[in-house]
Scaffold this motif. Structure first.
Motif, PDB file in Angstrom:
ATOM      1  N   PHE A  91      26.656  41.509  28.372  1.00 42.62           N
ATOM      2  CA  PHE A  91      27.063  41.493  29.778  1.00 42.62           C
ATOM      3  C   PHE A  91      26.852  42.858  30.431  1.00 42.62           C
ATOM      4  N   ARG A  92      27.179  43.920  29.723  1.00 42.76           N
ATOM      5  CA  ARG A  92      27.055  45.257  30.298  1.00 42.76           C
ATOM      6  C   ARG A  92      25.616  45.580  30.647  1.00 42.76           C
ATOM      7  N   SER A  93      24.686  45.010  29.897  1.00 39.30           N
ATOM      8  CA  SER A  93      23.273  45.329  30.118  1.00 39.30           C
ATOM      9  C   SER A  93      22.589  44.389  31.095  1.00 39.30           C
ATOM     10  N   CYS A  94      23.107  43.152  31.239  1.00 37.45           N
ATOM     11  CA  CYS A  94      22.357  42.128  31.963  1.00 37.45           C
ATOM     12  C   CYS A  94      23.078  41.561  33.173  1.00 37.45           C
ATOM     13  N   TYR A  95      24.335  41.961  33.424  1.00 39.95           N
ATOM     14  CA  TYR A  95      25.079  41.321  34.502  1.00 39.95           C
ATOM     15  C   TYR A  95      25.760  42.390  35.344  1.00 39.95           C
ATOM     16  N   PRO A  96      25.829  42.188  36.655  1.00 40.28           N
ATOM     17  CA  PRO A  96      26.457  43.209  37.518  1.00 40.28           C
ATOM     18  C   PRO A  96      27.907  43.469  37.120  1.00 40.28           C
ATOM     19  N   MET A  97      28.251  44.753  37.030  1.00 37.88           N
ATOM     20  CA  MET A  97      29.599  45.109  36.608  1.00 37.88           C
ATOM     21  C   MET A  97      30.658  44.598  37.579  1.00 37.88           C
ATOM     22  N   ASP A  98      30.301  44.557  38.869  1.00 34.30           N
ATOM     23  CA  ASP A  98      31.306  44.150  39.848  1.00 34.30           C
ATOM     24  C   ASP A  98      31.539  42.650  39.863  1.00 34.30           C
ATOM     25  N   ARG A  99      30.873  41.890  38.976  1.00 35.31           N
ATOM     26  CA  ARG A  99      31.096  40.454  38.854  1.00 35.31           C
ATOM     27  C   ARG A  99      31.668  40.081  37.492  1.00 35.31           C
ATOM     28  N   ILE A 100      32.190  41.089  36.778  1.00 33.80           N
ATOM     29  CA  ILE A 100      32.813  40.872  35.473  1.00 33.80           C
ATOM     30  C   ILE A 100      34.294  41.196  35.599  1.00 33.80           C
ATOM     31  N   PHE A 101      35.125  40.318  35.058  1.00 33.14           N
ATOM     32  CA  PHE A 101      36.577  40.494  35.113  1.00 33.14           C
ATOM     33  C   PHE A 101      36.980  41.790  34.422  1.00 33.14           C
ATOM     34  N   ARG A 102      37.900  42.521  35.058  1.00 31.91           N
ATOM     35  CA  ARG A 102      38.479  43.729  34.473  1.00 31.91           C
ATOM     36  C   ARG A 102      39.992  43.531  34.407  1.00 31.91           C
ATOM     37  N   ARG A 103      40.524  43.675  33.220  1.00 30.73           N
ATOM     38  CA  ARG A 103      41.918  43.332  32.997  1.00 30.73           C
ATOM     39  C   ARG A 103      42.850  44.415  33.527  1.00 30.73           C
ATOM     40  N   LYS A 104      44.089  43.994  33.759  1.00 30.49           N
ATOM     41  CA  LYS A 104      45.125  44.873  34.275  1.00 30.49           C
ATOM     42  C   LYS A 104      46.180  45.126  33.211  1.00 30.49           C
ATOM     43  N   THR A 105      46.941  46.170  33.427  1.00 25.59           N
ATOM     44  CA  THR A 105      48.080  46.441  32.557  1.00 25.59           C
ATOM     45  C   THR A 105      49.284  45.739  33.152  1.00 25.59           C
ATOM     46  N   ALA A 106      49.735  44.686  32.479  1.00 24.99           N
ATOM     47  CA  ALA A 106      50.710  43.777  33.080  1.00 24.99           C
ATOM     48  C   ALA A 106      52.055  44.439  33.341  1.00 24.99           C
ATOM     49  N   ASP A 107      52.522  45.311  32.425  1.00 21.70           N
ATOM     50  CA  ASP A 107      53.875  45.844  32.545  1.00 21.70           C
ATOM     51  C   ASP A 107      53.900  47.271  33.068  1.00 21.70           C
ATOM     52  N   ASN A 108      52.820  47.689  33.741  1.00 23.49           N
ATOM     53  CA  ASN A 108      52.750  49.025  34.308  1.00 23.49           C
ATOM     54  C   ASN A 108      52.931  48.927  35.813  1.00 23.49           C
ATOM     55  N   ILE A 109      53.820  49.751  36.367  1.00 22.59           N
ATOM     56  CA  ILE A 109      54.065  49.685  37.798  1.00 22.59           C
ATOM     57  C   ILE A 109      52.831  50.051  38.601  1.00 22.59           C
ATOM     58  N   HIS A 132      19.170  48.986  31.977  1.00 18.20           N
ATOM     59  CA  HIS A 132      19.706  47.724  32.453  1.00 18.20           C
ATOM     60  C   HIS A 132      18.578  46.723  32.639  1.00 18.20           C
ATOM     61  N   HIS A 133      18.913  45.474  32.372  1.00 16.61           N
ATOM     62  CA  HIS A 133      17.952  44.388  32.540  1.00 16.61           C
ATOM     63  C   HIS A 133      18.684  43.255  33.255  1.00 16.61           C
ATOM     64  N   MET A 134      18.972  43.428  34.528  1.00 16.83           N
ATOM     65  CA  MET A 134      19.855  42.549  35.268  1.00 16.83           C
ATOM     66  C   MET A 134      19.192  41.213  35.592  1.00 16.83           C
ATOM     67  N   VAL A 135      19.996  40.167  35.508  1.00 17.18           N
ATOM     68  CA  VAL A 135      19.536  38.855  35.954  1.00 17.18           C
ATOM     69  C   VAL A 135      19.695  38.779  37.471  1.00 17.18           C
ATOM     70  N   THR A 136      18.983  37.858  38.068  1.00 16.03           N
ATOM     71  CA  THR A 136      19.015  37.698  39.520  1.00 16.03           C
ATOM     72  C   THR A 136      19.199  36.223  39.868  1.00 16.03           C
ATOM     73  N   PRO A 137      19.733  35.929  41.051  1.00 15.69           N
ATOM     74  CA  PRO A 137      19.849  34.522  41.469  1.00 15.69           C
ATOM     75  C   PRO A 137      18.476  33.857  41.531  1.00 15.69           C
ATOM     76  N   GLY A 138      18.409  32.625  41.107  1.00 11.70           N
ATOM     77  CA  GLY A 138      17.149  31.894  41.108  1.00 11.70           C
ATOM     78  C   GLY A 138      16.258  32.196  39.926  1.00 11.70           C
ATOM     79  N   MET A 139      16.741  33.009  38.993  1.00  7.09           N
ATOM     80  CA  MET A 139      15.939  33.366  37.825  1.00  7.09           C
ATOM     81  C   MET A 139      15.809  32.192  36.860  1.00  7.09           C
TER      82      MET A 139
END
Length: 695
Positions: free
Chosen positions: A514-532, A410-417
């Motif tokens: 994105f997977r290599s440079c950005y925190p995973m918890d700040r990337i949108f993860r899609r939902k299954t719209a028609d699944n209960i 991983h090569h994550m970016v940081t605030p103020g970089m």
């Protein structure tokens, strides 16, 4: 006699200098036949006075006239330009004036107006006219019928006879041969040009007959749809890319035809509504809007168009705001077949509404127009680019980050970089710098590369809050890895913003960055719209466009944008919203076919995709720094006891009392039979059954 002639020449000069004076002067005013009543002197309406200012300004400042008009119906513009055409033909020498009409009856009406202009003009001032025209197919010629004696005298060396002005006024329709296409035209008026079927032919054959920077070309019409020659001329004029000046005339500009006296009840209720509007009382607005029977379109008209005019302009005070609304309701039922969409096309409030007839525009054009007007008054964006302290541009992918995909590091970016460096031609437009403590969403759409046929890579940055406000913009033709690198830099610059990437096709390459440079918890993860069970996000990163997901996101964005909850700052975004339609063939939301007359490129929808993603992400993603949680731990579910034997569930081995076998006695059997046959019609048909029931 010399003084008299001088006075006549001075009067004609004044008439040529000011068309308002020519039409309404006390010496020789024009006459016209109104819809009801006898022929009367011309009295210019407010709309016609506005057109007179445009015409006078063009002739005085430029020496020629180039105007394209987009108007509501029955506002008097065609009559006004017929006055101007007759003025040029009857006061100037050697003028070839040509008027185009769509159908024969329209051409006959124009011919009748010209005849009234001429016959009711003072004999001593009007030019001599040769012959008499029985229909519009015969041109009106302003020349003197020279006697044979004068011609013979001229041939024998005498003075040249006076032939008069030697001007003509011709009328043609799209069904008749084009009039005098081989001759030079000094004044060309095209009435209701948007309804012509041969628009491109007329432009090709008749426009060149009017010499550059001379004469007049006037296009006066109610708009029909986008994609035709008229819409191209109009949009080029709006963008300032042609010699034509665009003039839009709303139905709200014509108080004579489009206003009526409102009822006393509505007048009283309106003032209560207005007080609630001024103090932003939502409950009161809802109450009085209901009593006034205001729908969404009428509320928008009052709020954004009618009330601002009424409060700012003293001339508007005499026209009560509810008078416009009541006339609109009448016109929709009486003139527009009960369809509000037809009214918007025939009586537009702004020019974007006028081009809605044949395409199902998705986003609210009134909101687009309001935001476009707001952009004109705001300060322009600051252009520049994001640069790290080591000097790497945000647009240039980090080589170490590219290798981290291979090395599984991983090569994550940081605030103020990154810091923003203003540059005149930088790829990023900043409308508002990041504010500490605020939360942002970055939506991005990716394309193939840099060829002319490729789409654009687009990035939007939105500030979250009560409204979603666009604060930064990126639009370039580049590779998806470069665009993803810029999106990552913008995310670090804007307080580690949420990332909402589109991951179809080229978006897969961007997602790897994105997977290599950005925190995973700040990337949108899609939902299954028609699944209960799809209320929690899945493990799939980014937004994938399918027919279903696109329809869901566009539907959400349409309602959100119409309420004014999304504030757009970039004109390209609004431009694409205008041409984002549901095509009649498949009814899918996408950019309309054709070429943008402003840019010369095909229509795109990349900007719309980014805005839709921003709105969709704002409704789905947590707010104020919370991360996405995924409760993926297995939940213990109670057994449903689907397979039971001998009173015991074969899966969980639990005893089921209701399923245990019990001996059946004679009394229980008889009670069961009685209960099942109590209300049955078979009573009396079976002797044995009746015997058991009666016992």
């Amino acid at each position: 006699m010399v003084i008299k002639n001088d006075h006549i020449e001075a009067f004609r000069s004044d008439c040529l200098a000011d068309i308002s004076f020519y039409a309404e002067n006390d010496i020789a005013p024009l006459h016209i036949a109104p819809e009801d009543g006898p022929i009367a002197k011309v009295k210019l309406r407010r709309v016609q006075k506005r057109l007179a200012e445009v015409v006078n300004r063009h002739w005085f400042n430029r020496g020629f006239l180039r105007v394209v008009v987009c108007k509501a119906r029955r506002i008097g513009s065609t009559t006004f330009f017929c006055m101007d055409a007759y003025r040029q033909a009857s006061l100037r020498a050697n003028m070839n004036v040509v008027i185009g009409a769509q159908l024969d009856d329209m051409a006959s009406e124009i011919h009748r107006r010209n005849h009234i202009f001429h016959t009711n003009y003072p004999t001593s001032l009007r030019p001599e006219r040769w012959g008499r025209t029985r229909s519009f197919k015969e041109p009106m010629e302003f020349r003197r019928d020279v006697p044979q004696e004068e011609l013979l005298a001229w041939e024998n060396g005498g003075p040249k006879p006076d032939s008069g002005l030697n001007s003509t006024l011709s009328i043609f329709t799209e069904r008749t041969p084009l009039a005098r296409t081989g001759a030079t035209i000094q004044y060309l008026l095209l009435s209701e040009f948007a309804k012509y079927r041969n628009q491109s032919t007329i432009i090709k054959e008749m426009f060149p007959t009017v010499r550059k920077n001379t004469g007049a070309i006037v296009i006066d019409t109610t708009a029909e749809s986008r994609g035709d020659s008229y819409s191209r001329l109009w949009e080029e004029a709006v963008a300032g890319r042609s010699e034509f000046e665009p003039v839009f005339i709303s139905w709200l500009d014509d108080e004579q035809q489009c206003h009526q006296t409102p009822t006393q009840e509505n007048q009283a209720l309106f003032y209560d509504w207005l007080q609630c509007f001024k103090r932003n009382d939502g409950t009161g607005l809802e109450k009085y809007s209901s009593q006034l029977n205001l729908d969404d379109d009428e509320f928008d008209l009052l709020q954004n168009h009618i009330v601002p005019r009424w409060t700012k302009n003293e001339d508007e005070r005499i026209y009560h705001p509810m008078g416009w609304i009541e006339w609109r309701r009448w016109a929709i039922q009486d003139r527009c077949d009960g369809k509000a969409k037809v009214f918007k096309n025939q009586y537009p409030t702004h020019w974007r509404e006028a081009f809605m007839s044949s395409t199902l525009t998705i986003f609210d054009m009134s909101q687009v127009s309001n935001q476009a007007d707001r952009i004109k008054e705001e300060d322009p964006a600051v252009r520049g680019e994001l640069i790290t302290k080591s000097g790497r541009r945000g647009l240039d992918p980090d080589p170490e980050a590219m290798m981290s995909q291979v090395n599984q590091t991983h090569h994550m970016v940081t605030p103020g970089m990154f810091e923003f460096v203003p540059e005149s031609f930088g790829p990023i437009k900043i409308y508002e710098p990041p504010i500490p403590g605020e939360e942002y969403i970055i939506s991005s759409d990716y394309a193939e590369g840099q060829s002319a046929q490729c789409d654009y890579n687009v990035i939007h940055v939105y500030k979250r809050g009560d409204t979603l406000e666009q604060v930064a913009h990126f639009r370039e033709k580049c590779y998806p890895e470069e665009s993803a690198s810029e999106a990552i830099a913008l995310g670090a610059y804007y307080n580690m913003a949420w990332q909402m990437p589109e991951v179809n096709s080229c978006g897969a390459a961007a997602l790897a960055m994105f997977r290599s440079c950005y925190p995973m918890d700040r990337i949108f993860r899609r939902k299954t719209a028609d699944n209960i069970e799809g209320s929690n996000p899945s493990k799939l990163l980014g937004w994938r466009m399918t027919g279903r997901s696109k329809s869901e996101a566009v539907s959400t964005a349409t309602a959100y944008f119409k309420k004014g909850l999304c504030i757009i700052k970039n004109s390209n975004t609004l431009r694409e919203l205008e041409v984002f339609v549901k095509k009649s063939s498949r009814m899918l939301p996408e950019a309309m076919d054709g070429t943008d007359p402003v840019t010369g490129e095909r229509y795109h929808d990349d900007e719309v995709t980014c805005m839709v993603l921003g709105i969709y992400g704002n409704r789905q993603l947590p707010y104020r720094g919370r991360i996405i949680t995924d409760d993926s731990s297995p939940k213990t579910q109670e057994c449903q006891h689907l397979v039971v034997a001998g009173g015991v569930c074969l899966k969980c081995r639990k005893k089921i009392p209701m399923a245990e076998s019990k001996p059946l006695t004679f009394d229980q059997l008889r009670a069961t039979v009685k209960a099942n046959t109590k209300n049955s019609n078979v009573r009396g048909s079976n002797a044995m059954l009746n015997f058991w029931i009666q016992r």
